[in-house]
Design an enzyme around this catalytic site. Sequence first.
Site, mmCIF file in Angstrom:
data_model
loop_
_atom_site.group_PDB
_atom_site.id
_atom_site.type_symbol
_atom_site.label_atom_id
_atom_site.label_comp_id
_atom_site.label_asym_id
_atom_site.label_seq_id
_atom_site.Cartn_x
_atom_site.Cartn_y
_atom_site.Cartn_z
ATOM 1 N N SER A 88 -14.236 2.605 -8.811
ATOM 2 C CA SER A 88 -13.075 2.356 -7.947
ATOM 3 C C SER A 88 -13.469 2.086 -6.506
ATOM 4 O O SER A 88 -12.603 1.949 -5.637
ATOM 5 C CB SER A 88 -12.122 3.550 -8.006
ATOM 6 N N THR A 190 -9.336 5.477 -4.284
ATOM 7 C CA THR A 190 -9.871 5.489 -2.934
ATOM 8 C C THR A 190 -10.687 6.731 -2.653
ATOM 9 O O THR A 190 -10.277 7.819 -3.017
ATOM 10 C CB THR A 190 -8.694 5.470 -1.946
ATOM 11 N N THR A 208 -12.369 1.423 -0.895
ATOM 12 C CA THR A 208 -11.845 1.237 -2.256
ATOM 13 C C THR A 208 -12.098 -0.184 -2.760
ATOM 14 O O THR A 208 -12.234 -1.121 -1.979
ATOM 15 C CB THR A 208 -10.322 1.512 -2.276
ATOM 16 N N ARG A 218 -4.568 -9.334 -3.442
ATOM 17 C CA ARG A 218 -3.838 -8.095 -3.147
ATOM 18 C C ARG A 218 -4.678 -7.165 -2.252
ATOM 19 O O ARG A 218 -5.873 -6.973 -2.465
ATOM 20 C CB ARG A 218 -3.486 -7.400 -4.456
ATOM 21 N N VAL A 219 -4.014 -6.576 -1.268
ATOM 22 C CA VAL A 219 -4.646 -5.587 -0.396
ATOM 23 C C VAL A 219 -3.769 -4.341 -0.433
ATOM 24 O O VAL A 219 -2.537 -4.445 -0.406
ATOM 25 C CB VAL A 219 -4.766 -6.126 1.048
ATOM 26 N N GLY A 220 -4.382 -3.177 -0.515
ATOM 27 C CA GLY A 220 -3.610 -1.932 -0.581
ATOM 28 C C GLY A 220 -3.512 -1.236 0.759
ATOM 29 O O GLY A 220 -3.560 -1.864 1.816
ATOM 30 N N ASP A 221 -3.394 0.079 0.702
ATOM 31 C CA ASP A 221 -3.224 0.879 1.920
ATOM 32 C C ASP A 221 -4.550 1.218 2.598
ATOM 33 O O ASP A 221 -4.579 1.485 3.802
ATOM 34 C CB ASP A 221 -2.528 2.208 1.566
ATOM 35 N N THR A 241 -4.971 8.467 -1.355
ATOM 36 C CA THR A 241 -5.470 7.800 -2.547
ATOM 37 C C THR A 241 -4.283 7.520 -3.465
ATOM 38 O O THR A 241 -3.233 8.134 -3.329
ATOM 39 C CB THR A 241 -6.524 8.676 -3.272
ATOM 40 N N GLY A 242 -4.434 6.588 -4.376
ATOM 41 C CA GLY A 242 -3.342 6.281 -5.298
ATOM 42 C C GLY A 242 -2.736 4.911 -5.040
ATOM 43 O O GLY A 242 -3.384 4.030 -4.456
ATOM 44 N N GLY A 244 -1.396 2.169 -3.469
ATOM 45 C CA GLY A 244 -1.373 1.834 -2.051
ATOM 46 C C GLY A 244 -0.048 1.311 -1.541
ATOM 47 O O GLY A 244 0.342 1.579 -0.398
HETATM 48 N N1 GLY Z 1 -5.185 3.264 -2.575
HETATM 49 C C1 GLY Z 1 -5.924 2.130 -2.803
HETATM 50 C C2 GLY Z 1 -5.177 0.938 -3.183
HETATM 51 O O1 GLY Z 1 -4.014 1.025 -3.536
HETATM 52 O O2 GLY Z 1 -5.730 -0.128 -3.122
#
Ligand code: GLY
Length: 330
Positions: A88, A190, A208, A218-221, A241-242, A244
């Site tokens: 991950s 993450t 991450t 796609r980009v997360g948090d 984490t989780g 995003g």
């Molecule tokens: N928390 C990481 C993501 O959603 O990409």
Amino acid sequence: MKRRKFLKNSGLGAAGLMSVPLVKGCANESESKKEQKDSPPVRPIVIATWDVPNATAKAWEVLEKGGSALDAVEQGVRMEEADISNQSVGKGGRPDREGNVTLDACIMDQLGNCGSVVYLQNIAHPVSVARKVMEETPHVMLAGKGAEKFAVDNGFNRENLLTEKSRKEWEDWKKTSKYQPVINIENHDTIGMLAIDAQGNLSGACTTSGMAYKMAGRVGDSPIIGAGLFVDNEIGGATATGMGEEVVRTVGSFLIVELMRQGKSPQEACEEGVRRIIEKNKGKLDFQIGFIAVNKNGETGGYCIQPGFTYRTYSSEGHQNTPSASHIPS
Ligand code: GLY
């Protein structure tokens, strides 16, 4: 425990690590003494999402040698970025649905300086590229090809990040192409880390490969300052984490630091951060979110939606993995 060695190396000596006050440059000796009396003790500590003993041990090793919290979190999360068994983060991360491993990371120091990279490909250590962005550019965030070029221009090597194991799993996934990330596995995503050093300074890092089989682009948090990570040296830090998308919607890490500013403990602040997300998703909690936080005194907290999230701490009190309390009971 190498507590004695740490005390020696950090110059804290017989005064004792746990009782050394934070002193901020006082005008005279009596002011300094008053501030010493009023200030909480410095409590060097590392906390990271998930059970990542190699990462927290590395960060503690940096602190033990008198290093900065910033170096500690960078060196710490690099351990996971380099570990191909961690699917991950970094090299070995699960790819997007087109088979590309794309990485997000950020870093933030005690002065509020920060740097981040998003949708970075072919570079194994996005956290170190994020630090370079912070330290060598007038910007906070670089994305995609620009981030990759910046990395290569600054001495990072291009390499293939898709391991055979992750490639095979992706080939299997393509047979159905169902986008239902397995909780705590495909979105066990993450590695966020927070540290306080012997000077009482706080820093954080977050890295991450994002959700497995996400849409291309796609980009997360995790690389978004305030969402995946936030540090305020006066108050504390938080990281997530989780899923995003849900963390971004509540600017989760910033919220948790602000809740601590208002007097909540790290534990209470993490619980409230999760509660806000639950409120926005009434009745549909088929995803995981986990937050961890540390305040300026070195007190920690963690909370999540689904059971199964744990976090690691390393301090003079020991090195331990703590199962997080969860909204949904185990
Ligand atoms: N928390 C990481 C993501 O959603 O990409």
